[in-house]
Motif scaffolding. Structure first.
Motif, PDB file in Angstrom:
ATOM      1  N   ALA A 154     117.880  25.473  15.841  1.00 33.02           N
ATOM      2  CA  ALA A 154     118.398  26.699  16.437  1.00 33.02           C
ATOM      3  C   ALA A 154     117.455  27.842  16.095  1.00 33.02           C
ATOM      4  CB  ALA A 154     119.800  27.001  15.915  1.00 33.02           C
ATOM      5  N   ILE A 155     117.243  28.707  17.072  1.00 38.75           N
ATOM      6  CA  ILE A 155     116.466  29.928  16.857  1.00 38.75           C
ATOM      7  C   ILE A 155     117.374  31.101  17.166  1.00 38.75           C
ATOM      8  CG2 ILE A 155     114.488  31.308  17.600  1.00 38.75           C
ATOM      9  CD1 ILE A 155     113.087  28.677  18.359  1.00 38.75           C
ATOM     10  N   ASP A 156     117.503  31.992  16.203  1.00 36.61           N
ATOM     11  CA  ASP A 156     118.371  33.169  16.318  1.00 36.61           C
ATOM     12  C   ASP A 156     117.491  34.413  16.307  1.00 36.61           C
ATOM     13  OD1 ASP A 156     120.133  35.278  15.988  1.00 36.61           O
ATOM     14  OD2 ASP A 156     120.811  34.665  13.988  1.00 36.61           O
ATOM     15  N   ILE A 157     117.363  35.065  17.474  1.00 35.45           N
ATOM     16  CA  ILE A 157     116.571  36.295  17.578  1.00 35.45           C
ATOM     17  C   ILE A 157     117.520  37.461  17.380  1.00 35.45           C
ATOM     18  CG2 ILE A 157     114.999  37.655  19.008  1.00 35.45           C
ATOM     19  CD1 ILE A 157     114.288  35.084  20.497  1.00 35.45           C
ATOM     20  N   LEU A 174     114.703  30.444  12.218  1.00 36.49           N
ATOM     21  CA  LEU A 174     114.610  29.075  12.705  1.00 36.49           C
ATOM     22  C   LEU A 174     115.322  28.178  11.700  1.00 36.49           C
ATOM     23  CD1 LEU A 174     113.482  26.697  14.444  1.00 36.49           C
ATOM     24  CD2 LEU A 174     111.479  26.734  12.939  1.00 36.49           C
ATOM     25  N   LEU A 175     116.276  27.409  12.189  1.00 34.67           N
ATOM     26  CA  LEU A 175     116.990  26.448  11.346  1.00 34.67           C
ATOM     27  C   LEU A 175     116.837  25.061  11.960  1.00 34.67           C
ATOM     28  CD1 LEU A 175     119.009  25.796   9.022  1.00 34.67           C
ATOM     29  CD2 LEU A 175     120.845  26.240  10.662  1.00 34.67           C
ATOM     30  N   VAL A 232     117.107  20.963   6.827  1.00 34.70           N
ATOM     31  CA  VAL A 232     115.756  20.515   6.522  1.00 34.70           C
ATOM     32  C   VAL A 232     114.868  21.713   6.206  1.00 34.70           C
ATOM     33  CG1 VAL A 232     113.704  19.347   7.414  1.00 34.70           C
ATOM     34  CG2 VAL A 232     115.973  18.477   7.979  1.00 34.70           C
ATOM     35  N   ILE A 233     114.955  22.724   7.042  1.00 30.37           N
ATOM     36  CA  ILE A 233     114.147  23.926   6.849  1.00 30.37           C
ATOM     37  C   ILE A 233     114.853  25.125   7.477  1.00 30.37           C
ATOM     38  CG2 ILE A 233     112.827  23.511   8.982  1.00 30.37           C
ATOM     39  CD1 ILE A 233     110.397  24.760   7.616  1.00 30.37           C
ATOM     40  N   LEU A 289     125.081  32.070  12.611  1.00 29.35           N
ATOM     41  CA  LEU A 289     124.960  31.778  14.030  1.00 29.35           C
ATOM     42  C   LEU A 289     124.153  30.512  14.280  1.00 29.35           C
ATOM     43  CD1 LEU A 289     125.329  32.602  17.033  1.00 29.35           C
ATOM     44  CD2 LEU A 289     123.247  33.964  16.798  1.00 29.35           C
ATOM     45  N   ALA A 290     123.037  30.361  13.574  1.00 30.51           N
ATOM     46  CA  ALA A 290     122.184  29.190  13.792  1.00 30.51           C
ATOM     47  C   ALA A 290     122.925  27.894  13.486  1.00 30.51           C
ATOM     48  CB  ALA A 290     120.916  29.292  12.941  1.00 30.51           C
ATOM     49  N   ASP A 291     123.760  27.901  12.440  1.00 26.81           N
ATOM     50  CA  ASP A 291     124.550  26.714  12.116  1.00 26.81           C
ATOM     51  C   ASP A 291     125.511  26.383  13.248  1.00 26.81           C
ATOM     52  OD1 ASP A 291     124.029  26.206   8.996  1.00 26.81           O
ATOM     53  OD2 ASP A 291     124.186  28.361   9.328  1.00 26.81           O
TER      54      ASP A 291
END
Length: 306
Positions: A6-9, A16-17, A35-36, A285-287
């Motif tokens: 997921a990318i959260d702008i 980046l998750l 992972v990162i 949000l990314a999660d």
């Protein structure tokens, strides 16, 4: 091994998750592991909420960052991802063009999501982290440009709202009085709906996670931050200048400024709903984006096998 990303702008940072799936885990809510996670504070909102658009210099940095993220997606052989832009990009006069530029330069498709979708995504998996889902909970996600709330009764979603009240907006004096009034009105109505039952808060966002860790009185086992402790911490933080906050609490510059208005937003909301504590699962949000991608794949898999 299967990977999701997921990318959260956001208005303050671009994240980046990447998570991987452990299919041998029997519990579906435990199958995804981080992972990162990368966070770059581009602070797009400082441009947008002051000048109405993202500056050319930050546009270039954003495109370069997205190119780097694209390479990481390839390195980890990510099978599915979603990139979302939120409040700052919604308000930016050049937001649509920036999104087009990102797609042309990097191949990454960015979805400009509205506040209500952001609110739905951001709470999607958090009830899985609650040992006790009974009762009334107000899910509150405070970002740089907006605050999303979800009202849950015994785990069922009853109300969703998005408000242009965020930490970067507050630092730029860009929050309208009418928006505060609308949030207050909606919260008071939720209090009436709850009757005599108490409402506690599930908090989301980098700032509440940091406040939880900074507070000496946090209940680390139950992931709870008492409102009284938050108020004390807010008083101490707000009495210090930026450099003092950075030194005393070991905060980065892009956290040391926004953490004070974030605490204020949570306190204001907690006072209206008379919350006793904030439950702080370390998720955002990314999660939620990744969980929805995984759930979609699981559903498709069942349909295919069926």
């Amino acid at each position: 091994m299967k990977y999701y990303a997921a990318i959260d702008i956001g208005s303050n940072a671009v994240r980046l998750l990447i998570k991987r799936v452990n299919e041998s885990e029997p519990r579906i809510d435990k199958r995804l592991s981080k992972v990162i996670m990368l966070r770059v504070p581009l602070r797009l909102g400082f441009d947008v909420f002051k000048n109405g658009k993202v500056s050319s210099g930050k546009v270039k940095k954003l495109v370069r960052l997205m190119k780097a993220y694209r390479q990481l997606l390839k390195i980890y052989e990510v099978s599915s991802y979603r990139a979302c832009a939120t409040s700052a990009m919604r308000d930016a006069a050049n937001g649509a063009k920036i999104i087009d530029d990102i797609t042309k330069e990097t191949g990454i498709k960015v979805d400009l999501i509205d506040g209500e979708e952001e609110a739905r995504i951001v709470y999607s998996n958090h009830m899985e982290c609650m040992e006790d889902r009974r009762g009334n909970y107000l899910y509150v996600d405070v970002g740089g440009g907006s605050t999303e709330i979800n009202f849950l009764v015994d785990g069922d979603l009853r109300f969703t709202g998005s408000y242009n009240i965020g930490t970067v907006r507050m630092l730029n004096d860009a929050v309208k009085v009418a928006v505060w009034e609308k949030l207050t009105k909606d919260l008071n109505e939720l209090v009436v709906q709850s009757g005599s039952s108490s409402i506690n808060i599930i908090g989301s966002g980098g700032n509440i996670n940091k406040l939880f860790r900074l507070s000496k009185d946090s209940d680390k086992d139950r992931l709870r931050l008492p409102i009284e402790s938050l108020c004390s911490l807010y008083q101490e933080l707000s009495s210090l200048n930026l450099e003092e906050r950075m030194s005393r609490y070991n905060l980065k510059p892009d956290r040391a400024d926004v953490i004070v208005p974030a605490a204020k937003i949570f306190i204001n909301i907690s006072e209206i709903v008379k919350a006793e504590y904030i439950h702080v699962p370390v998720l955002g949000l990314a999660d939620g984006i990744i969980d929805l991608l995984y759930q979609k794949d699981c559903l498709l898999g069942r349909e295919t096998n069926g």
